[in-house]
Scaffold this motif. Structure first.
Motif, PDB file in Angstrom:
ATOM      1  N   LEU A  97       0.825  -1.202   0.000  1.00  0.00           N
ATOM      2  CA  LEU A  97       0.000   0.000   0.000  1.00  0.00           C
ATOM      3  C   LEU A  97       0.865   1.259   0.000  1.00  0.00           C
ATOM      4  O   LEU A  97       2.075   1.205   0.232  1.00  0.00           O
ATOM      5  CB  LEU A  97      -0.923  -0.004   1.229  1.00  0.00           C
ATOM      6  CG  LEU A  97      -1.901  -1.179   1.317  1.00  0.00           C
ATOM      7  CD1 LEU A  97      -2.678  -1.118   2.624  1.00  0.00           C
ATOM      8  CD2 LEU A  97      -2.853  -1.179   0.133  1.00  0.00           C
ATOM      9  N   ASP A 140      -5.883  -2.904   3.830  1.00  0.00           N
ATOM     10  CA  ASP A 140      -6.982  -3.342   2.975  1.00  0.00           C
ATOM     11  C   ASP A 140      -7.285  -4.818   3.213  1.00  0.00           C
ATOM     12  O   ASP A 140      -6.652  -5.699   2.621  1.00  0.00           O
ATOM     13  CB  ASP A 140      -6.602  -3.102   1.517  1.00  0.00           C
ATOM     14  CG  ASP A 140      -7.759  -3.351   0.570  1.00  0.00           C
ATOM     15  OD1 ASP A 140      -8.909  -3.361   1.040  1.00  0.00           O
ATOM     16  OD2 ASP A 140      -7.506  -3.534  -0.632  1.00  0.00           O
ATOM     17  N   ARG A 169     -17.055   0.319   7.117  1.00  0.00           N
ATOM     18  CA  ARG A 169     -16.403  -0.834   6.507  1.00  0.00           C
ATOM     19  C   ARG A 169     -17.339  -2.043   6.426  1.00  0.00           C
ATOM     20  O   ARG A 169     -17.199  -2.896   5.561  1.00  0.00           O
ATOM     21  CB  ARG A 169     -15.153  -1.218   7.305  1.00  0.00           C
ATOM     22  CG  ARG A 169     -14.058  -0.170   7.273  1.00  0.00           C
ATOM     23  CD  ARG A 169     -13.372  -0.120   5.917  1.00  0.00           C
ATOM     24  NE  ARG A 169     -12.463   1.005   5.847  1.00  0.00           N
ATOM     25  CZ  ARG A 169     -11.208   0.964   6.272  1.00  0.00           C
ATOM     26  NH1 ARG A 169     -10.739  -0.164   6.784  1.00  0.00           N
ATOM     27  NH2 ARG A 169     -10.440   2.021   6.197  1.00  0.00           N
ATOM     28  N   THR A 173     -17.051  -4.967   3.815  1.00  0.00           N
ATOM     29  CA  THR A 173     -16.178  -6.004   4.342  1.00  0.00           C
ATOM     30  C   THR A 173     -16.937  -6.860   5.357  1.00  0.00           C
ATOM     31  O   THR A 173     -18.099  -6.619   5.645  1.00  0.00           O
ATOM     32  CB  THR A 173     -14.932  -5.407   5.025  1.00  0.00           C
ATOM     33  OG1 THR A 173     -15.350  -4.562   6.112  1.00  0.00           O
ATOM     34  CG2 THR A 173     -14.103  -4.591   4.058  1.00  0.00           C
TER      35      THR A 173
END
Length: 219
Positions: A97, A140, A169, A173
């Motif tokens: 990242l 992530d 999130r 997710t």
């Protein structure tokens, strides 16, 4: 997807063998967050650590077919002699990242001002917990692992900001959260399970899981 296949785990306490899981098989699908009710001392942290790959089962297999976070509160990846800036940038590179983004995000969320540029080894427990949680949210992952919800060592303002981000999130997710309190699970998951006597009992709703959890078998 996260899957346990005939997984067993136990410890020798010095007096007896404590069974955490006994040939347990279950699956957590992406998009279906799961809350697990378990009394204190039954192996909540061991279970979540096995999900993350931090502990291995005695028997059976664990399949991780998605990107699974380290548990909330896990600080094993932080190097005490390095600053938060150095830690966040290094970990960002490990996960491929942008180090600038991960550093800026953690600096903003932690809110520890000049301490961000001081060695993590000098931090209080609460400051380290903030940094660990900020890192978990900055990276992530497809599935986030939480042991007992937001740490009580963190201040109210941080809990509010982090909680809002975590709820966002949830839309994209999956969360697996383990707690001894049903009220903690209500904020994060609809389906639930109960860890009891080495077995994990899966339910479609938290209310169903709560009925088993609150039930005291007659001796």
């Amino acid at each position: 997807m996260l899957e346990f296949v005939n997984v067993s785990k136990s410890f020798w306490t010095g007096k007896q063998r404590k069974v955490i899981l006994d040939r347990a098989s279950f699956r957590v699908e992406l998009g279906h967050s799961l809350g697990i009710l378990a009394p204190n001392g039954t192996g909540k942290t061991t279970l979540i650590n096995m999900m993350a790959g931090l502990e291995k089962p005695d028997e059976g297999e664990i399949h991780r077919l998605c990107r699974i976070s380290f548990p909330l509160g896990f600080m094993g990846g932080l190097v005490g002699r390095h600053t938060a800036r150095e830690n966040t940038r290094y970990i960002a590179r490990i996960y491929g990242l942008d180090p600038d983004y991960v550093e800026a995000f953690c600096r903003w969320l932690c809110g520890i001002e000049e301490y961000f540029d001081m060695p993590v080894g000098t931090y209080s427990q609460g400051m380290r917990a903030r940094l660990s949680f900020a890192l978990m949210l900055a990276l992530d992952f497809d599935m986030y692992l939480i042991d007992e919800g937001l740490p009580t060592t963190m201040d109210t303002e941080f809990n509010k900001k982090a909680g809002e981000i975590l709820r966002e999130r949830l839309e994209t997710t999956t969360v697996v959260i383990v707690s001894h309190q049903a009220s903690v699970l209500e904020r994060f998951a609809r389906s639930a399970a109960v860890l009891r006597d080495g077995h994990l009992y899966m339910f479609d709703t938290l209310d169903e899981a709560r009925q088993l959890y609150d039930y005291e078998p007659q001796s």
